[in-house]
Design a protein around this motif. Sequence first.
Motif, PDB file in Angstrom:
ATOM      1  N   SER A  51       0.860  -1.207  -0.046  1.00 50.46           N
ATOM      2  CA  SER A  51       0.192  -0.075   0.196  1.00 50.46           C
ATOM      3  C   SER A  51       0.986   1.450  -0.014  1.00 50.46           C
ATOM      4  CB  SER A  51      -0.889   0.023   1.298  1.00 50.46           C
ATOM      5  OG  SER A  51      -1.811  -0.941   1.065  1.00 50.46           O
ATOM      6  N   PHE A  52       1.709   1.395  -1.111  1.00 45.76           N
ATOM      7  CA  PHE A  52       2.720   2.512  -1.141  1.00 45.76           C
ATOM      8  C   PHE A  52       2.117   3.788  -1.186  1.00 45.76           C
ATOM      9  CE2 PHE A  52       5.222  -1.332  -2.016  1.00 45.76           C
ATOM     10  CZ  PHE A  52       6.256  -1.102  -1.021  1.00 45.76           C
ATOM     11  N   GLU A  53       1.145   3.782  -2.128  1.00 41.98           N
ATOM     12  CA  GLU A  53       0.257   5.076  -2.363  1.00 41.98           C
ATOM     13  C   GLU A  53      -0.378   5.487  -0.957  1.00 41.98           C
ATOM     14  OE1 GLU A  53      -3.090   4.789  -5.190  1.00 41.98           O
ATOM     15  OE2 GLU A  53      -3.606   6.762  -4.826  1.00 41.98           O
ATOM     16  N   ALA A  54      -1.056   4.663  -0.329  1.00 44.76           N
ATOM     17  CA  ALA A  54      -1.921   5.107   0.617  1.00 44.76           C
ATOM     18  C   ALA A  54      -0.600   5.621   1.903  1.00 44.76           C
ATOM     19  CB  ALA A  54      -2.499   3.986   1.542  1.00 44.76           C
ATOM     20  N   SER A  55       0.429   5.040   1.576  1.00 45.80           N
ATOM     21  CA  SER A  55       1.649   5.471   2.849  1.00 45.80           C
ATOM     22  C   SER A  55       1.985   6.830   2.307  1.00 45.80           C
ATOM     23  CB  SER A  55       2.705   4.530   2.621  1.00 45.80           C
ATOM     24  OG  SER A  55       3.846   4.907   3.268  1.00 45.80           O
ATOM     25  N   ARG A  56       2.410   6.980   1.171  1.00 52.75           N
ATOM     26  CA  ARG A  56       2.657   8.451   0.727  1.00 52.75           C
ATOM     27  C   ARG A  56       1.524   9.679   1.059  1.00 52.75           C
ATOM     28  NH1 ARG A  56       4.831   5.733  -3.821  1.00 52.75           N
ATOM     29  NH2 ARG A  56       3.065   5.777  -5.100  1.00 52.75           N
ATOM     30  N   VAL A  57       0.278   9.302   0.503  1.00 51.94           N
ATOM     31  CA  VAL A  57      -0.731  10.162   1.162  1.00 51.94           C
ATOM     32  C   VAL A  57      -0.680  10.412   2.447  1.00 51.94           C
ATOM     33  CG1 VAL A  57      -3.288  10.431   1.149  1.00 51.94           C
ATOM     34  CG2 VAL A  57      -2.282   9.423  -0.919  1.00 51.94           C
ATOM     35  N   LEU A  58      -0.798   9.476   3.522  1.00 53.81           N
ATOM     36  CA  LEU A  58      -0.830   9.597   4.774  1.00 53.81           C
ATOM     37  C   LEU A  58       0.676  10.463   5.413  1.00 53.81           C
ATOM     38  CD1 LEU A  58      -1.953   6.294   6.075  1.00 53.81           C
ATOM     39  CD2 LEU A  58      -3.324   8.390   6.316  1.00 53.81           C
ATOM     40  N   GLN A  59       1.731  10.097   4.850  1.00 54.79           N
ATOM     41  CA  GLN A  59       2.917  10.724   5.153  1.00 54.79           C
ATOM     42  C   GLN A  59       2.875  12.303   4.806  1.00 54.79           C
ATOM     43  OE1 GLN A  59       5.449   9.446   7.010  1.00 54.79           O
ATOM     44  NE2 GLN A  59       5.872  11.437   7.331  1.00 54.79           N
ATOM     45  N   LYS A  60       2.105  12.529   3.613  1.00 53.77           N
ATOM     46  CA  LYS A  60       2.011  13.974   3.183  1.00 53.77           C
ATOM     47  C   LYS A  60       1.168  14.727   3.991  1.00 53.77           C
ATOM     48  CE  LYS A  60       0.671  16.616  -1.185  1.00 53.77           C
ATOM     49  NZ  LYS A  60      -0.577  17.090  -0.589  1.00 53.77           N
TER      50      LYS A  60
ATOM     51  N   ALA B 100      -5.169   4.439   8.198  1.00 47.36           N
ATOM     52  CA  ALA B 100      -5.842   4.020   6.985  1.00 47.36           C
ATOM     53  C   ALA B 100      -7.186   3.290   7.543  1.00 47.36           C
ATOM     54  CB  ALA B 100      -5.284   2.926   5.961  1.00 47.36           C
ATOM     55  N   TRP B 101      -8.316   4.204   7.755  1.00 49.56           N
ATOM     56  CA  TRP B 101      -9.337   3.574   8.347  1.00 49.56           C
ATOM     57  C   TRP B 101     -10.097   3.048   7.352  1.00 49.56           C
ATOM     58  CZ3 TRP B 101     -14.195   7.002   9.849  1.00 49.56           C
ATOM     59  CH2 TRP B 101     -15.112   6.574  10.497  1.00 49.56           C
ATOM     60  N   THR B 102     -10.371   1.526   7.260  1.00 43.97           N
ATOM     61  CA  THR B 102     -11.106   0.771   6.498  1.00 43.97           C
ATOM     62  C   THR B 102     -12.437   0.685   6.835  1.00 43.97           C
ATOM     63  OG1 THR B 102     -11.034  -1.463   5.709  1.00 43.97           O
ATOM     64  CG2 THR B 102     -10.114  -1.300   7.674  1.00 43.97           C
ATOM     65  N   LYS B 103     -13.254   0.517   5.933  1.00 41.05           N
ATOM     66  CA  LYS B 103     -14.669   0.081   6.001  1.00 41.05           C
ATOM     67  C   LYS B 103     -15.022  -1.135   6.586  1.00 41.05           C
ATOM     68  CE  LYS B 103     -18.577   2.493   5.618  1.00 41.05           C
ATOM     69  NZ  LYS B 103     -19.390   2.700   4.310  1.00 41.05           N
ATOM     70  N   SER B 104     -13.884  -1.997   6.407  1.00 39.33           N
ATOM     71  CA  SER B 104     -14.070  -3.429   6.895  1.00 39.33           C
ATOM     72  C   SER B 104     -14.073  -3.484   8.347  1.00 39.33           C
ATOM     73  CB  SER B 104     -12.590  -4.437   6.403  1.00 39.33           C
ATOM     74  OG  SER B 104     -12.780  -5.675   6.927  1.00 39.33           O
ATOM     75  N   GLU B 105     -15.013  -4.166   8.858  1.00 36.43           N
ATOM     76  CA  GLU B 105     -15.054  -4.394  10.495  1.00 36.43           C
ATOM     77  C   GLU B 105     -14.321  -5.733  10.963  1.00 36.43           C
ATOM     78  OE1 GLU B 105     -18.949  -4.652  11.675  1.00 36.43           O
ATOM     79  OE2 GLU B 105     -19.714  -2.782  10.963  1.00 36.43           O
ATOM     80  N   TYR B 106     -13.697  -6.508  10.028  1.00 35.94           N
ATOM     81  CA  TYR B 106     -13.037  -7.772  10.197  1.00 35.94           C
ATOM     82  C   TYR B 106     -11.822  -7.578   9.829  1.00 35.94           C
ATOM     83  CZ  TYR B 106     -17.835  -9.400   9.841  1.00 35.94           C
ATOM     84  OH  TYR B 106     -19.009  -9.619   9.707  1.00 35.94           O
ATOM     85  N   ALA B 107     -11.049  -6.250   9.954  1.00 41.18           N
ATOM     86  CA  ALA B 107      -9.644  -5.933   9.602  1.00 41.18           C
ATOM     87  C   ALA B 107      -8.938  -5.966  11.234  1.00 41.18           C
ATOM     88  CB  ALA B 107      -9.451  -4.751   9.088  1.00 41.18           C
ATOM     89  N   THR B 108      -7.646  -6.266  10.883  1.00 42.30           N
ATOM     90  CA  THR B 108      -6.785  -6.465  12.234  1.00 42.30           C
ATOM     91  C   THR B 108      -6.163  -4.777  12.382  1.00 42.30           C
ATOM     92  OG1 THR B 108      -6.068  -8.513  11.759  1.00 42.30           O
ATOM     93  CG2 THR B 108      -4.667  -7.442  13.044  1.00 42.30           C
ATOM     94  N   LEU B 109      -6.076  -4.652  13.749  1.00 46.33           N
ATOM     95  CA  LEU B 109      -5.704  -3.350  13.786  1.00 46.33           C
ATOM     96  C   LEU B 109      -4.003  -3.335  13.522  1.00 46.33           C
ATOM     97  CD1 LEU B 109      -6.444  -0.548  16.908  1.00 46.33           C
ATOM     98  CD2 LEU B 109      -4.304  -0.855  15.707  1.00 46.33           C
ATOM     99  N   ILE B 110      -3.538  -2.732  12.629  1.00 47.51           N
ATOM    100  CA  ILE B 110      -1.907  -3.032  12.300  1.00 47.51           C
ATOM    101  C   ILE B 110      -1.559  -1.752  12.576  1.00 47.51           C
ATOM    102  CG2 ILE B 110      -0.574  -3.230  10.242  1.00 47.51           C
ATOM    103  CD1 ILE B 110      -2.749  -4.840   8.955  1.00 47.51           C
ATOM    104  N   LEU B 111      -0.059  -1.940  13.260  1.00 49.71           N
ATOM    105  CA  LEU B 111       0.755  -0.585  13.441  1.00 49.71           C
ATOM    106  C   LEU B 111       1.749  -1.103  12.415  1.00 49.71           C
ATOM    107  CD1 LEU B 111       0.707  -0.750  17.222  1.00 49.71           C
ATOM    108  CD2 LEU B 111      -0.457   0.961  15.871  1.00 49.71           C
ATOM    109  N   GLY B 112       2.066  -0.102  11.496  1.00 50.11           N
ATOM    110  CA  GLY B 112       2.926  -0.155  10.381  1.00 50.11           C
ATOM    111  C   GLY B 112       3.860   0.898  10.191  1.00 50.11           C
ATOM    112  N   GLN B 113       4.605   1.159   9.045  1.00 48.59           N
ATOM    113  CA  GLN B 113       5.571   1.850   8.799  1.00 48.59           C
ATOM    114  C   GLN B 113       5.177   3.400   8.948  1.00 48.59           C
ATOM    115  OE1 GLN B 113       8.847   1.235   8.658  1.00 48.59           O
ATOM    116  NE2 GLN B 113       8.903  -1.068   8.727  1.00 48.59           N
ATOM    117  N   THR B 114       4.123   3.743   8.102  1.00 52.94           N
ATOM    118  CA  THR B 114       3.554   5.026   8.253  1.00 52.94           C
ATOM    119  C   THR B 114       2.456   4.906   9.282  1.00 52.94           C
ATOM    120  OG1 THR B 114       4.023   5.417   6.051  1.00 52.94           O
ATOM    121  CG2 THR B 114       2.474   6.802   7.015  1.00 52.94           C
TER     122      THR B 114
END
Lengths: 71, 136
Positions: A51-60, B100-114
């Motif tokens: 999800s690189f595009e989403a990452s770029r948008v959030l970082q911006k 990234a707030w997803t419309k899915s209720e079944y997603a895992t809460l992920i802590l990622g790079q951004t």
Amino acid sequence: MTVTELLPTLKALNHKEKIRAIQFLANEVAKEENVVFVENQEHEFISQTNSFEASRVLQKLLDERKADAIK
Amino acid sequence: MQSNKFPYLRVLPERHLTEPMPYLPLTLERKGNIKEVFGLLDSGSTVNVLPYNIGLELGAMWEEQRISLNLTGNLANFEARALFVNAQIQDFPSVELAFAWTKSEYATLILGQTNFFSEFDVCFYRSQNEFEIKAR
């Protein structure tokens, strides 16, 4: 302090705060047992590796918010 | 520099994951709404992901979030929007996380790079079933 002493205070909480108290206690017990309760875990976990595009948008947006906070 | 260690946690109910995973307990706050959650530390994820129901519990209105995001994998078919939430981990200073707030209720809460991994350094000690968080 005992649970008996806490009960009147818990009873006096509003609905939202009672839910939070339940969540807090459930999480505390989970941590003590080294387990985590995951709700609605019906989909297999798939990492957002591409999800690189989403990452770029959030970082911006983050950069813009930090710049606005400095102004 | 402040650092705290956390145990790997076994996920219940056991459906797909039977091994302990690095789930981090944290408190999310948005406009006075507070939610205690566990986030999966995923260094391979490009973004933080917030399940739909948790965003609602934090008082977020879907229609008010104007920035759309495209997710991948099993979340590609769900709409996602940018949402900013304050996060408190034990006694670390509070940080603002971009989800990234997803419309899915079944997603895992992920802590990622951004941007979780931009705010904290993380060391995994899988053989010892623990991980360490350091403020940047």
